[in-house]
Motif scaffolding. Structure first.
Motif, PDB file in Angstrom:
ATOM      1  N   VAL A  81       0.910  -1.294  -0.011  1.00  0.00           N
ATOM      2  CA  VAL A  81      -0.075   0.019   0.062  1.00  0.00           C
ATOM      3  C   VAL A  81       0.790   1.121  -0.025  1.00  0.00           C
ATOM      4  O   VAL A  81       0.639   2.175  -0.643  1.00  0.00           O
ATOM      5  N   GLY A  82       2.005   1.180   0.744  1.00  0.00           N
ATOM      6  CA  GLY A  82       2.826   2.406   0.799  1.00  0.00           C
ATOM      7  C   GLY A  82       3.123   2.879  -0.641  1.00  0.00           C
ATOM      8  O   GLY A  82       3.160   3.888  -1.077  1.00  0.00           O
ATOM      9  N   GLN A  83       3.987   1.772  -1.442  1.00  0.00           N
ATOM     10  CA  GLN A  83       4.372   2.083  -2.638  1.00  0.00           C
ATOM     11  C   GLN A  83       3.132   2.372  -3.522  1.00  0.00           C
ATOM     12  O   GLN A  83       3.453   3.375  -4.364  1.00  0.00           O
ATOM     13  N   ALA A  84       2.025   1.977  -3.670  1.00  0.00           N
ATOM     14  CA  ALA A  84       0.978   2.169  -4.293  1.00  0.00           C
ATOM     15  C   ALA A  84       0.430   3.730  -4.163  1.00  0.00           C
ATOM     16  O   ALA A  84       0.344   4.671  -5.132  1.00  0.00           O
ATOM     17  N   MET A  85       0.640   4.271  -2.822  1.00  0.00           N
ATOM     18  CA  MET A  85       0.128   5.729  -2.614  1.00  0.00           C
ATOM     19  C   MET A  85       1.283   6.641  -3.054  1.00  0.00           C
ATOM     20  O   MET A  85       0.901   7.773  -3.678  1.00  0.00           O
ATOM     21  N   ARG A  86       2.639   6.164  -3.010  1.00  0.00           N
ATOM     22  CA  ARG A  86       3.680   6.986  -3.927  1.00  0.00           C
ATOM     23  C   ARG A  86       3.512   6.918  -5.345  1.00  0.00           C
ATOM     24  O   ARG A  86       3.484   8.068  -5.828  1.00  0.00           O
ATOM     25  N   GLN A  87       2.949   5.962  -5.944  1.00  0.00           N
ATOM     26  CA  GLN A  87       2.940   5.853  -7.274  1.00  0.00           C
ATOM     27  C   GLN A  87       1.603   6.806  -7.452  1.00  0.00           C
ATOM     28  O   GLN A  87       1.781   7.490  -8.720  1.00  0.00           O
ATOM     29  N   VAL A  88       0.581   6.767  -6.885  1.00  0.00           N
ATOM     30  CA  VAL A  88      -0.566   7.686  -7.110  1.00  0.00           C
ATOM     31  C   VAL A  88      -0.205   9.032  -6.961  1.00  0.00           C
ATOM     32  O   VAL A  88      -0.535   9.948  -7.799  1.00  0.00           O
ATOM     33  N   ARG A  95       2.766  10.309  -7.388  1.00  0.00           N
ATOM     34  CA  ARG A  95       3.445  10.673  -8.598  1.00  0.00           C
ATOM     35  C   ARG A  95       2.926  10.980  -9.678  1.00  0.00           C
ATOM     36  O   ARG A  95       3.048  11.834 -10.412  1.00  0.00           O
ATOM     37  N   ASP A  96       2.233   9.840 -10.146  1.00  0.00           N
ATOM     38  CA  ASP A  96       1.600   9.679 -11.488  1.00  0.00           C
ATOM     39  C   ASP A  96       0.176  10.056 -11.512  1.00  0.00           C
ATOM     40  O   ASP A  96      -0.525  10.380 -12.629  1.00  0.00           O
ATOM     41  N   GLY A  97      -0.661  10.112 -10.691  1.00  0.00           N
ATOM     42  CA  GLY A  97      -1.938  10.529 -10.486  1.00  0.00           C
ATOM     43  C   GLY A  97      -3.060   9.231 -10.888  1.00  0.00           C
ATOM     44  O   GLY A  97      -2.484   8.301 -11.090  1.00  0.00           O
ATOM     45  N   ILE A  98      -4.094   9.424 -11.049  1.00  0.00           N
ATOM     46  CA  ILE A  98      -5.121   8.403 -11.449  1.00  0.00           C
ATOM     47  C   ILE A  98      -5.574   8.441 -12.923  1.00  0.00           C
ATOM     48  O   ILE A  98      -5.892   9.831 -13.146  1.00  0.00           O
ATOM     49  N   PRO A  99      -5.392   7.702 -13.523  1.00  0.00           N
ATOM     50  CA  PRO A  99      -5.837   7.977 -14.869  1.00  0.00           C
ATOM     51  C   PRO A  99      -7.409   8.247 -14.981  1.00  0.00           C
ATOM     52  O   PRO A  99      -8.002   7.626 -14.553  1.00  0.00           O
ATOM     53  N   GLY A 100      -7.838   9.516 -15.757  1.00  0.00           N
ATOM     54  CA  GLY A 100      -8.982   9.626 -15.963  1.00  0.00           C
ATOM     55  C   GLY A 100      -9.495  10.596 -14.884  1.00  0.00           C
ATOM     56  O   GLY A 100     -10.648  11.025 -14.825  1.00  0.00           O
ATOM     57  N   TRP A 101      -8.761  10.920 -13.917  1.00  0.00           N
ATOM     58  CA  TRP A 101      -9.099  11.489 -12.751  1.00  0.00           C
ATOM     59  C   TRP A 101      -8.772  12.970 -12.925  1.00  0.00           C
ATOM     60  O   TRP A 101      -7.529  13.588 -13.214  1.00  0.00           O
TER      61      TRP A 101
END
Length: 96
Positions: free
Chosen positions: A73-80, A82-88
Motif C-alpha cells: 500500500v505504501g508503494q501504491a500511494m507513492r505511485q498515485v 507521483r503519477d495520479g489516477i488515469p481519468g481523474w
C-alpha cells in the motif's frame, strides 16, 4: 407474604413440569455447532490485524488469470501521488 411466595413456587412448578428433566452438565462439555462464539476476541483481532498488515505490505496475485496483482500500500500511494489516477481530474487541468 410467605404464603404468596409458596403459591408462586407451586404455580411455577405446575406451569413448568419439565424442570425435573433439567440436569447439571459436567465436563467434558459438549461442543456447540458452528458458528462458535469467540473465546479470546483480543487475540483473534490481533491475528486478523497481523494477517491484514502482512497482505497490505506484500506483493502477490489477486487474480492471476486476469493479470491482477496487488502491491504494498505504501508503494501504491507513492505511485498515485507521483503519477495520479488515469481519468481523474487534476489541478493541471485548471479544475479545482
Amino acid at each position: 407474604m410467605t404464603g404468596t411466595v409458596a403459591l408462586l413456587v407451586l404455580l411455577a412448578d405446575l406451569m413448568f413440569p419439565q424442570h425435573v428433566l433439567d440436569q447439571s452438565l459436567h465436563p467434558p462439555f459438549p461442543v456447540p455447532p458452528e458458528p462458535r462464539l469467540q473465546t479470546d476476541p483480543a487475540a483473534d483481532m490481533a491475528a486478523y490485524q497481523a494477517q491484514q498488515t502482512k497482505w497490505l505490505e506484500s506483493f502477490g496475485w489477486t487474480d492471476r488469470a486476469s493479470g491482477i496483482a496487488h502491491i504494498p500500500v505504501g508503494q501504491a500511494m507513492r505511485q498515485v501521488a507521483r503519477d495520479g489516477i488515469p481519468g481523474w481530474p487534476s489541478d493541471k487541468d485548471g479544475k479545482k
